[in-house]
Design an enzyme around this catalytic site. Structure first.
Site, PDB file in Angstrom:
ATOM      1  N   GLU A 181       0.814  -1.220   0.000  1.00 47.42           N
ATOM      2  CA  GLU A 181       0.000   0.000   0.000  1.00 47.42           C
ATOM      3  C   GLU A 181       0.849   1.273   0.000  1.00 47.42           C
ATOM      4  OE1 GLU A 181      -2.720  -0.160   3.327  1.00 47.42           O
ATOM      5  OE2 GLU A 181      -3.989  -1.654   2.351  1.00 47.42           O
ATOM      6  N   GLU A 269      -6.279  -7.324  -0.745  1.00 41.82           N
ATOM      7  CA  GLU A 269      -6.540  -7.213   0.699  1.00 41.82           C
ATOM      8  C   GLU A 269      -7.860  -6.501   0.924  1.00 41.82           C
ATOM      9  OE1 GLU A 269      -3.266  -5.784   3.403  1.00 41.82           O
ATOM     10  OE2 GLU A 269      -4.892  -4.577   4.279  1.00 41.82           O
TER      11      GLU A 269
END
Ligand code: IDC
Length: 340
Positions: A181, A269
């Site tokens: 991320e 995710e």
């Protein structure tokens, strides 16, 4: 010394007789062994090496396929869940066909913050082996988070993924996630430049396996990536992450936009809690997400297999088992995910 030959020969004959009889009588073990067709049904046997065709993930016969996965917590935090029993339970009782091995780069003795690299890589190797033995897909996740900009540890990432690609190029079930991320104001152009270096390193050895590229703002800006995707390589996908109690319709629109522009999107995710990983869970919003992902044939991987006391964990904090989980071992999020 004098040897008494006759009793010796008799004993030998007896042993042969016992062995011959044992071979002739079908044993219980042979009868209970899984049939060939059951074995043929592992997700990997069924689908083979995956590819990207236009915006979709397809199997070796060009048929659309979605991965339904579970992510470990950081393997440096919870190494105990990297075991064949846990993976098998997820495969056989939950319908999971993919495991994501999350290796933090900075948090909690991460790979780039003083963690034991040898041990971490050995955990990855074990995880890949167990998944392979079970015919499941497996994502090797370079889990950047507080490092924010993946360029911060680019050198280590390049050499890590070179090593992985060299080792796993023949594995048809491995996917590489090169930056979990990107955040903290990291722009798409920064991610792109990082990705180009890592992708080049991977493709030196592994020409085919899927590479998942993170997007800015904690892997939410797939719409930005769709405006300027990476050129010159096959089998790239772009990740989108959501937490259902925080991210709702506006975010589904972002994904929709990206996919409509032809971007291959992969949800590597998601959680059904708030984005902090804690707080409330939102099952109805989570169900909306899954319906949407199924309609668009987008793969999804749930965060996370651990008993940490937070609402995104799939196990209750009182569950001390490392595998063979029963319904009573699952958190509210775990129960929802298994049922779904
Ligand atoms: C969280 C873990 C938590 C850990 C924290 C570290 O659940 O136990 O202390 O990371 O900062 C993400 C990240 C993922 C986060 C998760 C929940 O990829 O690492 O895990 N989350 O906050 N993005 C959005 C949410």
């Amino acid at each position: 010394m004098k040897m008494n030959v006759k009793p010796f020969v008799r004993r030998l004959l007896c042993t042969f007789l016992v062995l011959a009889l044992a071979a002739a009588v079908p044993t219980q073990t042979a009868a209970a062994a899984p049939s060939k067709s059951a074995k043929a049904q592992t997700p990997l046997k069924k689908n083979g090496r995956l590819k990207v065709k236009k915006a979709s993930l397809v199997n070796s016969k060009d048929k659309s396929v979605t991965l339904k996965g579970v992510s470990t917590h950081g393997i440096n935090w919870f190494p105990e869940y990297v075991n064949p029993d846990a993976f098998k339970t997820l495969r056989d009782n939950w319908g999971v066909n993919c495991i994501r091995l999350a290796m933090y780069t900075e948090e909690y003795n991460g790979y780039c913050s003083g963690g034991n690299r040898k041990e971490l890589k050995s955990l990855i190797d074990k995880g890949v082996k167990y998944a392979t033995d079970l015919g499941m897909y497996v994502i090797i996740d370079w889990h950047i988070l507080s490092d924010g900009n993946p360029n911060k540890n680019k050198k280590q990432a390049v050499s890590f993924f070179k090593e992985m690609a060299k080792k796993y190029k023949k594995h048809k079930n491995v996917l590489y996630e090169i930056c979990n991320e990107p955040n903290g104001g990291t722009q798409w152009k920064d991610v792109k430049s990082y990705a180009k270096s890592v992708i080049k390193a991977i493709r030196t050895y592994d020409k085919k396996n899927i590479i998942l590229v993170g997007t800015p703002t904690w892997s939410q800006d797939v719409d930005t990536a769709a405006d300027s995707p990476i050129k010159g390589y096959k089998n790239l996908m772009y990740t989108f992450h959501f937490y259902a109690a925080t991210h709702k319709d506006t975010y589904r629109k972002k994904v929709e936009q990206a996919v409509n522009k032809g971007l291959p999107v992969f949800v590597s995710e998601f959680g059904i809690s708030e984005s902090s990983g804690s707080g409330s869970i939102n099952k109805s919003e989570a169900t909306k997400w899954i319906k949407f992902l199924k309609r668009r044939k987008i793969s999804y991987v749930c965060w996370n297999l651990s008993n940490k006391d937070e609402s995104c964990s799939l196990l209750k904090s009182s569950c001390k088992k490392n595998g063979g989980f029963k319904s009573s071992d699952l958190s509210a999020a775990g129960k929802w995910f298994k049922k779904m």
